[in-house]
Structures are given as structure tokens and as C-alpha cells.
Design an enzyme around this catalytic site. Sequence first.
Site, PDB file in Angstrom:
ATOM      1  N   ARG A 132      35.853  43.179  35.385  1.00  0.00           N
ATOM      2  CA  ARG A 132      36.789  42.482  36.277  1.00  0.00           C
ATOM      3  C   ARG A 132      37.987  43.359  36.628  1.00  0.00           C
ATOM      4  O   ARG A 132      38.397  43.426  37.786  1.00  0.00           O
ATOM      5  CB  ARG A 132      37.257  41.169  35.650  1.00  0.00           C
ATOM      6  N   ASN A 168      34.611  35.862  35.111  1.00  0.00           N
ATOM      7  CA  ASN A 168      33.437  35.765  34.256  1.00  0.00           C
ATOM      8  C   ASN A 168      32.817  34.384  34.407  1.00  0.00           C
ATOM      9  O   ASN A 168      33.534  33.390  34.565  1.00  0.00           O
ATOM     10  CB  ASN A 168      33.818  35.966  32.786  1.00  0.00           C
TER      11      ASN A 168
END
Length: 91
Positions: A19, A37
Site C-alpha cells: 500500500r 487491504n
Amino acid sequence: MKIRAMVTVKGMVQGVNFRRYTQQTAMRFNVSGWVKNLPNGSVAGCFEGEENDVAALIDWCRQGPGSARVSGVEVERGEFTGEFDDFHIAY
């Protein structure tokens, strides 16, 4: 032309800073949106920007950072909304 892409990245993509690196790469390509996520171990994202820039970010996602092992990327294109001012990590 500006576009939106909803992206799901599968493989070993959590716990490897996917990320954070996606956020940094999106900022380099002037792409706005988010990345987060998912409970199933995948990473999802919403990318908005110029078509070439979004395509470049999606191409980057196919490899990810060196610590990731990407097994697949699903992309669903949509209409640009302009709702994002930046690119952030969502929770």
C-alpha cells in the site's frame, strides 16, 4: 482523457508495504484515489487520473515492490468522478 479504475491485486501483497509503495508510485504518476487491504489477503484500489498515468500505475501493480509476489491483477474501468484530491491509504 481522465478515467477511473477499480483494481484488485492478488498474491502475497499484504505485510510487504504494498500500500505504501502504491501510494508513492501513484503520487509520482499524478494519480488520485486510495488503496487498502482486503480481508481475503488481496489489496484493492481506486485509481483516477489521465488514462496513461492510471495505466502506468496498474502496470506497476503487476510487479509491485520487490518484497511482493503478485499472482494477478483484476481491473474494472469506470467513469472519472474527480472526487479525490490526493492518493491515500484507506482502512
